[in-house]
Design a protein around this motif. Sequence first.
Motif, PDB file in Angstrom:
ATOM      1  N   LEU A   1       0.801  -1.221   0.000  1.00  8.33           N
ATOM      2  CA  LEU A   1       0.000   0.000   0.000  1.00  8.33           C
ATOM      3  C   LEU A   1       0.835   1.274   0.000  1.00  8.33           C
ATOM      4  O   LEU A   1       0.352   2.314  -0.453  1.00  8.33           O
ATOM      5  N   ASN A   2       2.047   1.230   0.519  1.00  8.10           N
ATOM      6  CA  ASN A   2       2.858   2.448   0.592  1.00  8.10           C
ATOM      7  C   ASN A   2       3.031   3.133  -0.765  1.00  8.10           C
ATOM      8  O   ASN A   2       2.817   4.344  -0.880  1.00  8.10           O
ATOM      9  N   PRO A   3       3.425   2.406  -1.817  1.00  2.00           N
ATOM     10  CA  PRO A   3       3.539   3.078  -3.125  1.00  2.00           C
ATOM     11  C   PRO A   3       2.207   3.623  -3.628  1.00  2.00           C
ATOM     12  O   PRO A   3       2.154   4.696  -4.235  1.00  2.00           O
TER      13      PRO A   3
ATOM     14  N   VAL B   1      -0.381   4.665  -1.795  1.00  3.95           N
ATOM     15  CA  VAL B   1      -0.753   5.849  -1.018  1.00  3.95           C
ATOM     16  C   VAL B   1       0.001   7.074  -1.505  1.00  3.95           C
ATOM     17  O   VAL B   1      -0.570   8.165  -1.655  1.00  3.95           O
ATOM     18  N   ASN B   2       1.289   6.919  -1.767  1.00  2.00           N
ATOM     19  CA  ASN B   2       2.079   8.050  -2.263  1.00  2.00           C
ATOM     20  C   ASN B   2       1.558   8.545  -3.609  1.00  2.00           C
ATOM     21  O   ASN B   2       1.500   9.755  -3.859  1.00  2.00           O
ATOM     22  N   LYS B   3       1.172   7.615  -4.472  1.00  2.00           N
ATOM     23  CA  LYS B   3       0.630   8.009  -5.774  1.00  2.00           C
ATOM     24  C   LYS B   3      -0.698   8.747  -5.616  1.00  2.00           C
ATOM     25  O   LYS B   3      -0.965   9.728  -6.321  1.00  2.00           O
ATOM     26  N   VAL B   4      -1.534   8.266  -4.701  1.00  2.00           N
ATOM     27  CA  VAL B   4      -2.825   8.922  -4.472  1.00  2.00           C
ATOM     28  C   VAL B   4      -2.627  10.335  -3.940  1.00  2.00           C
ATOM     29  O   VAL B   4      -3.310  11.281  -4.357  1.00  2.00           O
ATOM     30  N   ILE B   5      -1.674  10.503  -3.022  1.00  3.63           N
ATOM     31  CA  ILE B   5      -1.399  11.834  -2.474  1.00  3.63           C
ATOM     32  C   ILE B   5      -0.929  12.778  -3.573  1.00  3.63           C
ATOM     33  O   ILE B   5      -1.370  13.934  -3.667  1.00  3.63           O
ATOM     34  N   ARG B   6      -0.048  12.308  -4.437  1.00  7.12           N
ATOM     35  CA  ARG B   6       0.442  13.149  -5.531  1.00  7.12           C
ATOM     36  C   ARG B   6      -0.677  13.480  -6.511  1.00  7.12           C
ATOM     37  O   ARG B   6      -0.764  14.598  -7.016  1.00  7.12           O
TER      38      ARG B   6
END
Length: 249
Positions: free
Chosen positions: A228-230, A232-237
Amino acid sequence: METKYNSWRGGYRQMSDEENTQIVKKSRLTCCCGGKNKSMKETFWYYWILFRTMYPSFLSNSFGYTLILIVTAVAKQVNIYNIGLVPSTFYLSLLDNSREEFKNILWEMCILVITVSLCVTTESLIQDLLALTWRFRLTNKIQLKYFQANNIQNILHNRKVLDNPDQRITQDIYRLTKQMAEILVNIILKPFIIIYYTYQVWISVGWLGVVSVYSLFILSVFINKLLLNPVVNKVIRREQWEGDFRFVF
């Protein structure tokens, strides 16, 4: 040093990032929207303001919805537990070749299933009403701060501290209230459910069963975190770029 518009000075002047940060802090909008590099005390204070906004009093709609939600969730869990006990009685009635007992158990099972369905539907309805109530209160509070004095100019011209305020007011508050309404019952009830079923597993199969269950849980959490970490980062960006696009155009 950057040249930024400062409406309360009446024009342009050289302002440092530190000065702009102080301006945004004075606006107190960050108490609702959050910010970066907050201390533990500030974080606790922000959450307290959030809680007081969502629950202004014990007579508020949100408090009543929360009580109904908890009662409904408890009723659902009790009925689900009883449903799990019914299949064993089915086998006993079949072995005894008792038609009447089988009918009674079947009716009991139908009533339990219907009750669980009603509880699930009611829980979903109350969650939506609670999220809507929270969103209404938070949006009103932030809008009042946002349009107070020169806050809107100070914030829009200091995007390094608080970017895309309109995006935060619309999307972030919606997601915050929606997800909090969904996890509220889990936060309250799950610890008791975990303790109860841990005790039941301990009685049934001993310490080995408890260790196996918790080991599987820890392993699944670790795998989910890696996956999920990658994402989540993509969703934030993506959310940040969407807000930047709306701000520019």
